[in-house]
Design a protein around this motif. Structure first.
Motif, PDB file in Angstrom:
ATOM      1  N   ARG A 174       0.814  -1.219   0.000  1.00 46.44           N
ATOM      2  CA  ARG A 174       0.000   0.000   0.000  1.00 46.44           C
ATOM      3  C   ARG A 174       0.849   1.272   0.000  1.00 46.44           C
ATOM      4  NH1 ARG A 174      -2.426  -2.676   4.419  1.00 46.44           N
ATOM      5  NH2 ARG A 174      -1.824  -0.953   5.803  1.00 46.44           N
ATOM      6  N   ARG A 175       2.157   1.133  -0.098  1.00 45.16           N
ATOM      7  CA  ARG A 175       3.036   2.293   0.066  1.00 45.16           C
ATOM      8  C   ARG A 175       2.689   3.442  -0.887  1.00 45.16           C
ATOM      9  NH1 ARG A 175       7.718   3.842   2.298  1.00 45.16           N
ATOM     10  NH2 ARG A 175       7.970   1.823   3.315  1.00 45.16           N
TER      11      ARG A 175
ATOM     12  N   ARG B 153      -0.218   5.788   0.066  1.00 45.66           N
ATOM     13  CA  ARG B 153      -0.215   6.478   1.358  1.00 45.66           C
ATOM     14  C   ARG B 153       0.059   7.972   1.243  1.00 45.66           C
ATOM     15  NH1 ARG B 153       3.857   4.419   5.107  1.00 45.66           N
ATOM     16  NH2 ARG B 153       2.561   5.337   6.731  1.00 45.66           N
TER      17      ARG B 153
ATOM     18  N   TYR C 241      -0.651  13.161   3.232  1.00 49.99           N
ATOM     19  CA  TYR C 241      -0.990  11.867   3.842  1.00 49.99           C
ATOM     20  C   TYR C 241      -2.406  11.449   3.449  1.00 49.99           C
ATOM     21  CZ  TYR C 241      -2.471   8.663   7.558  1.00 49.99           C
ATOM     22  OH  TYR C 241      -2.964   7.601   8.254  1.00 49.99           O
TER      23      TYR C 241
ATOM     24  N   LEU D  73      -5.882   5.090   5.433  1.00 52.13           N
ATOM     25  CA  LEU D  73      -6.192   3.815   4.789  1.00 52.13           C
ATOM     26  C   LEU D  73      -7.576   3.821   4.142  1.00 52.13           C
ATOM     27  CD1 LEU D  73      -5.541   0.846   4.193  1.00 52.13           C
ATOM     28  CD2 LEU D  73      -6.390   0.285   6.484  1.00 52.13           C
TER      29      LEU D  73
ATOM     30  N   GLN E 189      -7.647   5.543   0.714  1.00 53.02           N
ATOM     31  CA  GLN E 189      -6.633   5.229  -0.288  1.00 53.02           C
ATOM     32  C   GLN E 189      -7.244   4.686  -1.577  1.00 53.02           C
ATOM     33  OE1 GLN E 189      -3.698   2.627   1.476  1.00 53.02           O
ATOM     34  NE2 GLN E 189      -3.047   4.175   2.969  1.00 53.02           N
TER      35      GLN E 189
END
Length: 416
Positions: free
Chosen positions: A248-249, A252, A259, A262, A265
């Motif tokens: 998931r980098r 993010r 930012y 979650l 995203q």
């Protein structure tokens, strides 16, 4: 480029990619971790004096090892006497041919895994094994390690010093233990790798020199352990959980560096290959019939990934997994995350009661996610004054500028 800047850049790069490898190599023969660290520190200082004048060497790792070995010999002559010092001097002097400046750094034996298991020896207190590994194998300082383990830097520094003395005094060997010894050591090794990954995960942009590349290093070590122990389900569970998270980098942060939590995203940015590898590892671990902490952690990550397939999160299943994980670990951090999952099932009032009860554990008062969670729940309960106070604490404790901006925006929205 200025030669001083170039030298500092080279030294920084070597420290990040090879610190643990160099310490492990130096300490393997003498079993004196503290002396190896001191000698390596002096070698880096010598590099910063020499390289700007004479240029960076073709093989900086070999250069540092040569100087560190010389510094180690000098240190022994200055500070120790007797037969033990003579024996260590003979080891260091006799091993000087082991690394030549003509070799590339892949010729240096990688003894990090052996050092990890040495730090997990039963003679060392269980509570300090993982922090010790983080310092001697991954080069983290006592302050950073203390933060990861909810402890004070001063106390952590003293405990680390005592553990290193124990390795030297007990003559603990730097070797992969036999199969019957692994059970007592594996947990500490996995805990250290997990903590290293978590520390690097909190700096996704690689802006913090101390934490940069930690996720890559932790994944490398996790793969080593999983390959070494193919019948250990917890080793596979740890690697699976890390792969789920790493997948998931890219999601993010926005293109502008903001930012993204979650729940917000873009799942199309998640790495499909990493997720598939994690799923296969977790499935294989489940067939071995020994459920543990890291498999449960990975199962929680898998539950997050389910949103990619179904478009929704099964919070009831997440609460059940957190129940099992809390029963197994008793961790206040797990209890905090469980409360947030319960908020999605039973409402914020129920979750707030759980979080209020967690305040008896004073360690959470210096833990940023505690205050961020508290602020989010208080906002949902429309207790805006208390939410502002919680956001103040969360913002003050947050190290990542992007997350700090996110929290500040949430706090500012309360005023409207």
């Amino acid at each position: 480029m200025d030669r001083t800047v170039q030298a500092r850049g080279m030294a920084d790069a070597v420290a990040r990619r090879s610190y643990g490898k160099l310490v492990a190599f130096l300490a393997a023969a003498t079993r004196d971790v503290a002396a190896a660290e001191d000698a390596l520190s002096e070698a880096f200082a010598a590099a910063l004096a020499d390289w700007p004048l004479n240029g960076c060497p073709a093989n900086p790792e070999a250069w540092l090892l040569t100087v560190a070995r010389r510094k180690g010999i000098d240190g022994l002559r200055r500070h120790r006497g007797g037969e033990a010092a003579v024996a260590q001097l003979q080891i260091l002097a006799g091993d000087r041919h082991a690394v030549s400046a003509d070799f590339d750094d892949t010729a240096i034996p990688d003894r990090r895994l052996a050092l990890l298991f040495a730090c997990a020896h039963p003679a060392i207190d269980a509570g300090i094994r993982a922090p010790l590994m983080l310092q001697v194998v991954l080069g983290l300082d006592a302050k950073t390690i203390a933060s990861a383990f909810l402890a004070s830097p001063g106390a952590m520094g003293k405990r680390l010093g005592r553990a290193k003395r124990k390795i030297r005094q007990a003559g603990i060997p730097f070797a992969i233990p036999s199969r019957d010894e692994l059970t007592g050591r594996l947990e500490g090794v996995l805990e250290a790798i997990y903590a290293a990954f978590s520390e690097g995960w909190s700096d996704p942009g690689g802006t913090d020199v101390i934490r940069r590349d930690l996720t890559t290093e932790a994944l490398f070590l996790a793969r080593l352990v999983a390959d070494l122990l193919p019948q250990e389900p917890e080793a596979m569970g740890l690697l699976a959980g890390m792969l789920y998270a790493e997948a998931r980098r890219l999601a993010r942060r926005t293109a502008g560096g903001d930012y993204v939590p979650l729940a917000a995203q873009d799942v199309s940015l998640w790495d499909t290959a990493m997720i598939a590898e994690a799923e296969a590892l977790l499935l294989r671990a489940s067939t071995l019939g020994r459920l543990g902490r890291y498999q449960l952690e990975a199962a929680l990550q898998s539950a997050h990934v389910e949103r990619r397939r179904s478009g929704r999160t099964d919070w009831t299943a997440e609460v059940q997994l957190y129940d099992a994980l809390l029963a197994l670990t008793g961790s206040p951090v797990v209890a905090l995350n469980r409360a947030l999952a319960i908020a999605e099932v039973s409402g914020p009032q129920v979750a707030m009661g759980i979080i209020d009860a967690l305040t008896v554990d004073g360690r959470l008062l210096d833990y940023q996610p505690y205050w961020a969670a508290r602020a989010a729940l208080l906002t949902r309960l429309r207790a805006y004054a208390d939410a502002r106070h919680a956001y103040d604490n969360a913002i003050g404790l947050e190290r990542d500028p992007a997350v700090r901006r996110f929290l500040q925006a949430r706090q500012a929205a309360l005023r409207s």
